[in-house]
Design a protein around this motif. Structure first.
Motif, PDB file in Angstrom:
ATOM      1  N   MET A   1       0.837  -1.202   0.000  1.00  0.00           N
ATOM      2  CA  MET A   1       0.000   0.000   0.000  1.00  0.00           C
ATOM      3  C   MET A   1       0.866   1.244   0.000  1.00  0.00           C
ATOM      4  O   MET A   1       0.641   2.185  -0.732  1.00  0.00           O
ATOM      5  N   GLN A   2       1.977   1.274   0.830  1.00  0.00           N
ATOM      6  CA  GLN A   2       2.849   2.427   0.869  1.00  0.00           C
ATOM      7  C   GLN A   2       3.564   2.613  -0.448  1.00  0.00           C
ATOM      8  O   GLN A   2       3.765   3.719  -0.920  1.00  0.00           O
ATOM      9  N   THR A   3       3.959   1.493  -1.079  1.00  0.00           N
ATOM     10  CA  THR A   3       4.639   1.568  -2.371  1.00  0.00           C
ATOM     11  C   THR A   3       3.733   2.158  -3.424  1.00  0.00           C
ATOM     12  O   THR A   3       4.126   3.010  -4.217  1.00  0.00           O
ATOM     13  N   VAL A   4       2.455   1.730  -3.452  1.00  0.00           N
ATOM     14  CA  VAL A   4       1.500   2.236  -4.432  1.00  0.00           C
ATOM     15  C   VAL A   4       1.266   3.728  -4.230  1.00  0.00           C
ATOM     16  O   VAL A   4       1.273   4.509  -5.182  1.00  0.00           O
ATOM     17  N   SER A   5       1.095   4.175  -2.973  1.00  0.00           N
ATOM     18  CA  SER A   5       0.848   5.589  -2.702  1.00  0.00           C
ATOM     19  C   SER A   5       2.053   6.432  -3.106  1.00  0.00           C
ATOM     20  O   SER A   5       1.914   7.516  -3.667  1.00  0.00           O
ATOM     21  N   LEU A   6       3.283   5.923  -2.810  1.00  0.00           N
ATOM     22  CA  LEU A   6       4.481   6.659  -3.179  1.00  0.00           C
ATOM     23  C   LEU A   6       4.588   6.782  -4.678  1.00  0.00           C
ATOM     24  O   LEU A   6       4.920   7.842  -5.220  1.00  0.00           O
ATOM     25  N   PHE A   7       4.281   5.680  -5.403  1.00  0.00           N
ATOM     26  CA  PHE A   7       4.320   5.717  -6.873  1.00  0.00           C
ATOM     27  C   PHE A   7       3.356   6.749  -7.419  1.00  0.00           C
ATOM     28  O   PHE A   7       3.695   7.555  -8.285  1.00  0.00           O
ATOM     29  N   ARG A   8       2.093   6.777  -6.906  1.00  0.00           N
ATOM     30  CA  ARG A   8       1.081   7.734  -7.368  1.00  0.00           C
ATOM     31  C   ARG A   8       1.518   9.165  -7.064  1.00  0.00           C
ATOM     32  O   ARG A   8       1.348  10.061  -7.872  1.00  0.00           O
ATOM     33  N   PHE A   9       2.179   9.384  -5.889  1.00  0.00           N
ATOM     34  CA  PHE A   9       2.628  10.719  -5.531  1.00  0.00           C
ATOM     35  C   PHE A   9       3.743  11.193  -6.450  1.00  0.00           C
ATOM     36  O   PHE A   9       3.716  12.297  -6.975  1.00  0.00           O
ATOM     37  N   LEU A  10       4.782  10.335  -6.658  1.00  0.00           N
ATOM     38  CA  LEU A  10       5.890  10.709  -7.528  1.00  0.00           C
ATOM     39  C   LEU A  10       5.416  10.975  -8.937  1.00  0.00           C
ATOM     40  O   LEU A  10       5.856  11.910  -9.601  1.00  0.00           O
ATOM     41  N   PHE A  11       4.483  10.136  -9.428  1.00  0.00           N
ATOM     42  CA  PHE A  11       3.931  10.344 -10.777  1.00  0.00           C
ATOM     43  C   PHE A  11       3.231  11.696 -10.863  1.00  0.00           C
ATOM     44  O   PHE A  11       3.366  12.422 -11.834  1.00  0.00           O
ATOM     45  N   GLY A  12       2.480  12.072  -9.791  1.00  0.00           N
ATOM     46  CA  GLY A  12       1.798  13.357  -9.776  1.00  0.00           C
ATOM     47  C   GLY A  12       2.771  14.516  -9.805  1.00  0.00           C
ATOM     48  O   GLY A  12       2.564  15.499 -10.499  1.00  0.00           O
ATOM     49  N   CYS A  13       3.892  14.404  -9.046  1.00  0.00           N
ATOM     50  CA  CYS A  13       4.892  15.458  -9.043  1.00  0.00           C
ATOM     51  C   CYS A  13       5.507  15.644 -10.419  1.00  0.00           C
ATOM     52  O   CYS A  13       5.693  16.752 -10.907  1.00  0.00           O
ATOM     53  N   ILE A  14       5.837  14.518 -11.065  1.00  0.00           N
ATOM     54  CA  ILE A  14       6.427  14.574 -12.409  1.00  0.00           C
ATOM     55  C   ILE A  14       5.452  15.208 -13.379  1.00  0.00           C
ATOM     56  O   ILE A  14       5.810  16.027 -14.216  1.00  0.00           O
ATOM     57  N   LEU A  15       4.149  14.844 -13.280  1.00  0.00           N
ATOM     58  CA  LEU A  15       3.128  15.375 -14.186  1.00  0.00           C
ATOM     59  C   LEU A  15       2.994  16.876 -14.031  1.00  0.00           C
ATOM     60  O   LEU A  15       2.959  17.623 -15.014  1.00  0.00           O
ATOM     61  N   VAL A  16       2.950  17.381 -12.774  1.00  0.00           N
ATOM     62  CA  VAL A  16       2.819  18.820 -12.552  1.00  0.00           C
ATOM     63  C   VAL A  16       4.025  19.558 -13.104  1.00  0.00           C
ATOM     64  O   VAL A  16       3.913  20.584 -13.771  1.00  0.00           O
ATOM     65  N   THR A  17       5.245  19.004 -12.858  1.00  0.00           N
ATOM     66  CA  THR A  17       6.460  19.640 -13.356  1.00  0.00           C
ATOM     67  C   THR A  17       6.467  19.710 -14.860  1.00  0.00           C
ATOM     68  O   THR A  17       6.805  20.714 -15.469  1.00  0.00           O
ATOM     69  N   ASN A  18       6.067  18.616 -15.513  1.00  0.00           N
ATOM     70  CA  ASN A  18       6.031  18.582 -16.975  1.00  0.00           C
ATOM     71  C   ASN A  18       5.051  19.605 -17.524  1.00  0.00           C
ATOM     72  O   ASN A  18       5.305  20.259 -18.538  1.00  0.00           O
ATOM     73  N   LEU A  19       3.893  19.749 -16.858  1.00  0.00           N
ATOM     74  CA  LEU A  19       2.908  20.724 -17.310  1.00  0.00           C
ATOM     75  C   LEU A  19       3.474  22.133 -17.234  1.00  0.00           C
ATOM     76  O   LEU A  19       3.260  22.952 -18.121  1.00  0.00           O
TER      77      LEU A  19
ATOM     78  N   THR B   1     -12.245  -0.368  -0.946  1.00  0.00           N
ATOM     79  CA  THR B   1     -11.222  -1.000  -1.778  1.00  0.00           C
ATOM     80  C   THR B   1     -11.412  -0.592  -3.228  1.00  0.00           C
ATOM     81  O   THR B   1     -12.506  -0.711  -3.772  1.00  0.00           O
ATOM     82  N   VAL B   2     -10.341  -0.111  -3.836  1.00  0.00           N
ATOM     83  CA  VAL B   2     -10.357   0.263  -5.247  1.00  0.00           C
ATOM     84  C   VAL B   2      -9.367  -0.618  -6.002  1.00  0.00           C
ATOM     85  O   VAL B   2      -8.188  -0.694  -5.630  1.00  0.00           O
ATOM     86  N   ARG B   3      -9.849  -1.289  -7.022  1.00  0.00           N
ATOM     87  CA  ARG B   3      -8.990  -2.099  -7.895  1.00  0.00           C
ATOM     88  C   ARG B   3      -8.838  -1.349  -9.212  1.00  0.00           C
ATOM     89  O   ARG B   3      -9.746  -1.330 -10.037  1.00  0.00           O
ATOM     90  N   TRP B   4      -7.685  -0.705  -9.386  1.00  0.00           N
ATOM     91  CA  TRP B   4      -7.436   0.100 -10.566  1.00  0.00           C
ATOM     92  C   TRP B   4      -7.213  -0.779 -11.789  1.00  0.00           C
ATOM     93  O   TRP B   4      -6.740  -1.914 -11.676  1.00  0.00           O
ATOM     94  N   THR B   5      -7.536  -0.240 -12.951  1.00  0.00           N
ATOM     95  CA  THR B   5      -7.452  -1.005 -14.190  1.00  0.00           C
ATOM     96  C   THR B   5      -6.016  -1.397 -14.523  1.00  0.00           C
ATOM     97  O   THR B   5      -5.786  -2.372 -15.245  1.00  0.00           O
ATOM     98  N   ASN B   6      -5.023  -0.682 -13.988  1.00  0.00           N
ATOM     99  CA  ASN B   6      -3.626  -1.025 -14.261  1.00  0.00           C
ATOM    100  C   ASN B   6      -3.119  -2.167 -13.387  1.00  0.00           C
ATOM    101  O   ASN B   6      -1.935  -2.529 -13.445  1.00  0.00           O
ATOM    102  N   GLY B   7      -4.001  -2.756 -12.550  1.00  0.00           N
ATOM    103  CA  GLY B   7      -3.619  -3.892 -11.722  1.00  0.00           C
ATOM    104  C   GLY B   7      -3.318  -3.558 -10.278  1.00  0.00           C
ATOM    105  O   GLY B   7      -3.188  -4.464  -9.441  1.00  0.00           O
ATOM    106  N   GLN B   8      -3.192  -2.287  -9.933  1.00  0.00           N
ATOM    107  CA  GLN B   8      -2.924  -1.893  -8.552  1.00  0.00           C
ATOM    108  C   GLN B   8      -4.217  -1.914  -7.732  1.00  0.00           C
ATOM    109  O   GLN B   8      -5.314  -1.731  -8.271  1.00  0.00           O
ATOM    110  N   THR B   9      -4.070  -2.123  -6.421  1.00  0.00           N
ATOM    111  CA  THR B   9      -5.218  -2.153  -5.511  1.00  0.00           C
ATOM    112  C   THR B   9      -4.923  -1.278  -4.298  1.00  0.00           C
ATOM    113  O   THR B   9      -3.821  -1.318  -3.749  1.00  0.00           O
TER     114      THR B   9
END
Length: 324
Positions: free
Chosen positions: A1-19, A177-185
Motif C-alpha cells: 500500500m505504501q509503495t502504491v501511494s508513493l508511486f502515485r505521488f511521484l507520478f503526480g509530481c512529475i506530471l505537474v512539473t512537466n505541465l 477497496t479500489v482495484r485500478w485497471t492497471n492492476g494496482q489495488t
C-alpha cells in the motif's frame, strides 16, 4: 500500500512539473492599430459585400482593438460577428430524446449512503514531503466504477481516463477497496459522514453543480505548487467572468532547482493572458478565446458564504479558485 501511494505521488509530481515546463506562453503584444469602432465598420462593409473571410479577419482585429481598451460590449459584438461568419453550417443530426442524451452525460451529485460514496467528490490530500496540497475530482459511478479527474462524463470520456485513474470500488467491513485497471489495488478504512468521508489520507467533500451560471460572475485566483530538496515549481492563474458572457484571465508559472547545499542552480518561468467568451452547461465550463481555441473541463463550487449563498471557491481543470 505504501509503495502504491508513493508511486502515485511521484507520478503526480512529475506530471505537474512537466505541465509547467511545457506550458505555452500566451502573452499577446499590445494593440497599436485603428480604433475598434473604425475596424468594426470596415468589417461590416466587407460582410455586406459578401467577402466573409476578410470580414471575419476584420472582426477579429476589431475584437483585439476593443480588448486593448477593455470595451466589453465591443468585444462581445465583434467576437459574435466573427464567430457567426466562421461557423460552418451544421449537418442535420438524427433526432433523439434530448432529456435522455443529457442525463447520460451528467454525473450524480456526491452523497454517502450506508458508508458507501456515490457521485462526484472533491478530494484534498496534504503531502508533508513537498509542502503541497493534492486536489482531484473523484467520480464514484452508481455501477461501482470510480474515475479520477475525468474530462467529462460521456461513456467515451470516462473510458479515456488513464488506467491508473479508473477502476472498480467496493465497501465492506469498514474498508473502501479500489482495484485500478492497471492492476494496482488500494484498500483502506473509510470514515463516512453525511456528505464527506476520509480515505487513504484524503478528505472527500460531496460535489454539487452550480445552481446557475451567475454564481461564477466575478474575479477568482488559484494555483498549485510543490517543493522538494532538489527544487520547486508553482503555477498561479486568475479568471474574471462577466455577466455578458465574456472572460479575461492571466497565468504565471515558475520552477527552479537546488543543489545539495540548498543553493539555487537554475530558475525559469512564463506568463500569459487570454480573453474571450465563457459558458457553463451543467458540470462543464468552457472558455473560448479570441482565436476560437476552447478549453473545457469539469467545474463545480466547493465553498459558499453561508449567509449570502455566494460561491467563494470553485474547482476547474485541476485548480481550486478563490473569489477575490
Amino acid at each position: 500500500m505504501q509503495t502504491v501511494s508513493l508511486f502515485r505521488f511521484l507520478f503526480g509530481c512529475i506530471l505537474v512539473t512537466n505541465l509547467l515546463l511545457n506550458a505555452p506562453v500566451l502573452a499577446q503584444p499590445a494593440y497599436s492599430g485603428p480604433a475598434g469602432a473604425v475596424v468594426f465598420a470596415k468589417a461590416q462593409q466587407l460582410e455586406a459585400a459578401g467577402n466573409k473571410a476578410a470580414a471575419a479577419a476584420a472582426y477579429q482585429q476589431a475584437y483585439e482593438a476593443y480588448t486593448s481598451v477593455d470595451d466589453s460590449e465591443g468585444m462581445t459584438k465583434a467576437l459574435a460577428r466573427k464567430n457567426a461568419l466562421s461557423r460552418p453550417t451544421p449537418a442535420a443530426a438524427p433526432a433523439r430524446p434530448a432529456a435522455t442524451a443529457a442525463a447520460a452525460t451528467q454525473p450524480l451529485a456526491g452523497s454517502v449512503k450506508g458508508g458507501r460514496p456515490v457521485g462526484l467528490f472533491f478530494m484534498t490530500r496534504y503531502w508533508i514531503a513537498t509542502h503541497s496540497l493534492e486536489k482531484s475530482t473523484y467520480y464514484f459511478a452508481p455501477n461501482g466504477q470510480v474515475y479520477i479527474d475525468p474530462t467529462g462524463f460521456s461513456a467515451a470520456q470516462l473510458a479515456a481516463v488513464p488506467a491508473a485513474s479508473r477502476g472498480s470500488y467496493t465497501v465492506a467491513g469498514g474498508k473502501l477497496t479500489v482495484r485500478w485497471t492497471n492492476g494496482q489495488t488500494e484498500s483502506e478504512n473509510v470514515e463516512p459522514q453525511a456528505e464527506t468521508f476520509a480515505w487513504n489520507m484524503g478528505i472527500f467533500l460531496a460535489g454539487r453543480p452550480f445552481a446557475s451560471a451567475s454564481q461564477l460572475v466575478g474575479s477568482f485566483e488559484g494555483g498549485n505548487s510543490i517543493s522538494t530538496s532538489s527544487g520547486s515549481a508553482a503555477a498561479v492563474s486568475g479568471l474574471t467572468f462577466r455577466a455578458n458572457g465574456t472572460y479575461s484571465g492571466g497565468s504565471a508559472s515558475s520552477f527552479g532547482g537546488r543543489n545539495e547545499a540548498g543553493a539555487s542552480t537554475y530558475s525559469a518561468g512564463s506568463s500569459g493572458g487570454s480573453a474571450g467568451r465563457w459558458s457553463l452547461s451543467g458540470w462543464m465550463l468552457t472558455l473560448t478565446d479570441a482565436a476560437g481555441r476552447t478549453s473545457s473541463g469539469v467545474a463545480y463550487p466547493i465553498e459558499k458564504n453561508e449567509k449570502t449563498g455566494q460561491v467563494t471557491r470553485f474547482y476547474f481543470n485541476n485548480v481550486a479558485y478563490k473569489r477575490l
